[in-house]
Design an enzyme around this catalytic site. Structure first.
Site, short mmCIF file in Angstrom:
data_model
loop_
_atom_site.label_atom_id
_atom_site.label_comp_id
_atom_site.label_asym_id
_atom_site.label_seq_id
_atom_site.Cartn_x
_atom_site.Cartn_y
_atom_site.Cartn_z
N PHE A 40 29.42 -3.11 -12.65
CA PHE A 40 27.95 -3.64 -12.19
C PHE A 40 27.73 -4.78 -12.09
CE2 PHE A 40 23.86 -4.98 -12.94
CZ PHE A 40 23.05 -4.13 -12.44
N GLU A 41 27.34 -5.68 -10.83
CA GLU A 41 26.87 -6.78 -10.79
C GLU A 41 26.12 -6.89 -9.63
OE1 GLU A 41 30.39 -9.33 -10.65
OE2 GLU A 41 30.87 -8.57 -8.73
N ILE A 42 25.14 -7.53 -9.96
CA ILE A 42 24.09 -7.88 -8.49
C ILE A 42 24.15 -9.68 -8.47
CG2 ILE A 42 21.79 -7.95 -7.82
CD1 ILE A 42 21.30 -5.44 -9.43
#
Length: 303
Positions: free
Chosen positions: A201-203
């Site tokens: 998960f990364e934004i």
């Protein structure tokens, strides 16, 4: 999302949950990439899950396959060594790690965009998200957001930190004066404590990956062959770059986004955020508090 045709059920699960918890309100486009063409059935069954635009792309061969200049004998020995050591996926994942480290943000389907949310197959999203995380980061001049921080398998990156130190010695101008070195190291950079933001998960802002500092950094790493002679993961590569080349206030912990990747790696919001997010997770089942979580290393940056 990077996925294969065989991942279809896991892709459907992740898309269905993220649409219900977030994207049905915001209608952001989806981009799916594969090193082989997506099947008609894959595209049909995924597209029906959302009213947003959906694109399906092929990863260019030169961004995926092992470069010709890599010494295959040495690379094979590196793979065999990790297998003998019992490292999970020790013989695999190198093409994917290299692609996610240096090429996904250059894909023609992603060049129109500045921000991305990385989604994996078979991920559970526990909580409603009623605000726009892209605008949240943009409005606060942030670059990178995460939910889980954990240590890397040391046998997969034995020479990565020495290579990083060589790079910053040659290019000190790229290191932010207000960096997050204390997240990465317990002795002011002499050694690496293995902590990284888990990139499943990364934004993040792709203009950072496309910028001069990261481009030079990735090229330096690429030229050593470490993605194949060892198994340098995109998580430590992204994390080290974000920690060193941005200000520490430009990295954000999304404590209100609840997710699960495999049974042992869950982030569950706490208190008011758990209640307001209508979260289905158990707040006591939270990797944040695990002995091998690196979140405390991140939190101490702001003490």
């Amino acid at each position: 999302m990077l996925a294969r045709n065989s991942d279809l059920n896991g892709v459907i699960s992740s898309v269905e949950q993220l649409e219900a918890r977030f994207n049905r309100k915001f209608n952001y486009p989806w981009v799916f990439l594969n090193d082989e063409p997506f099947s008609t059935d894959f595209k049909r069954r995924v597209s029906v899950l959302t009213d947003a635009d959906v694109s399906f792309g092929l990863v260019p061969k030169e961004h995926w396959v092992q470069p010709d200049w890599i010494d295959e004998g040495r690379a094979q020995e590196g793979r065999n060594k990790l297998v003998r050591q019992g490292v999970i996926y020790g013989g695999n994942y190198r093409n994917m790690c290299r692609f996610n480290s240096g090429f996904f943000f250059r894909h023609e389907l992603l060049t129109p965009y500045k921000w991305y949310w990385r989604v994996e197959p078979d991920v559970r999203y526990y909580c409603d998200l009623d605000y726009d995380p892209f605008l949240f980061l943009e409005d606060r001049d942030k670059v990178y957001g995460f939910t889980i921080a954990m240590p890397e398998w040391e046998p997969t990156i034995p020479s990565l930190w020495s290579t990083v130190k060589d790079f910053i010695a040659e290019h000190p101008q790229y290191v932010s004066p207000d960096n997050s070195m204390d997240f990465l190291s317990d002795n002011a950079g002499d050694s690496y404590n293995m902590c990284h933001f888990w990139s499943n998960f990364e934004i993040a802002n792709m203009d950072f990956w496309r910028g001069e500092a990261y481009t030079k950094f990735f090229e330096y790493l690429e030229n050593t062959g470490g993605f194949y002679y060892e198994r340098w993961g995109d998580a430590p590569v992204h994390s080290i770059a974000a920690a060193l080349f941005t200000r520490k206030d430009q990295i954000h912990f999304f404590k209100d986004i609840g997710k699960l990747w495999h049974a042992e790696f869950a982030h569950c919001p706490q208190g008011k955020q758990w209640r307001e997010g209508h979260c289905s997770c158990d707040p006591n089942d939270n990797f944040d508090f695990a002995q091998n979580s690196c979140l405390r290393h991140f939190m101490r940056l702001h003490d």
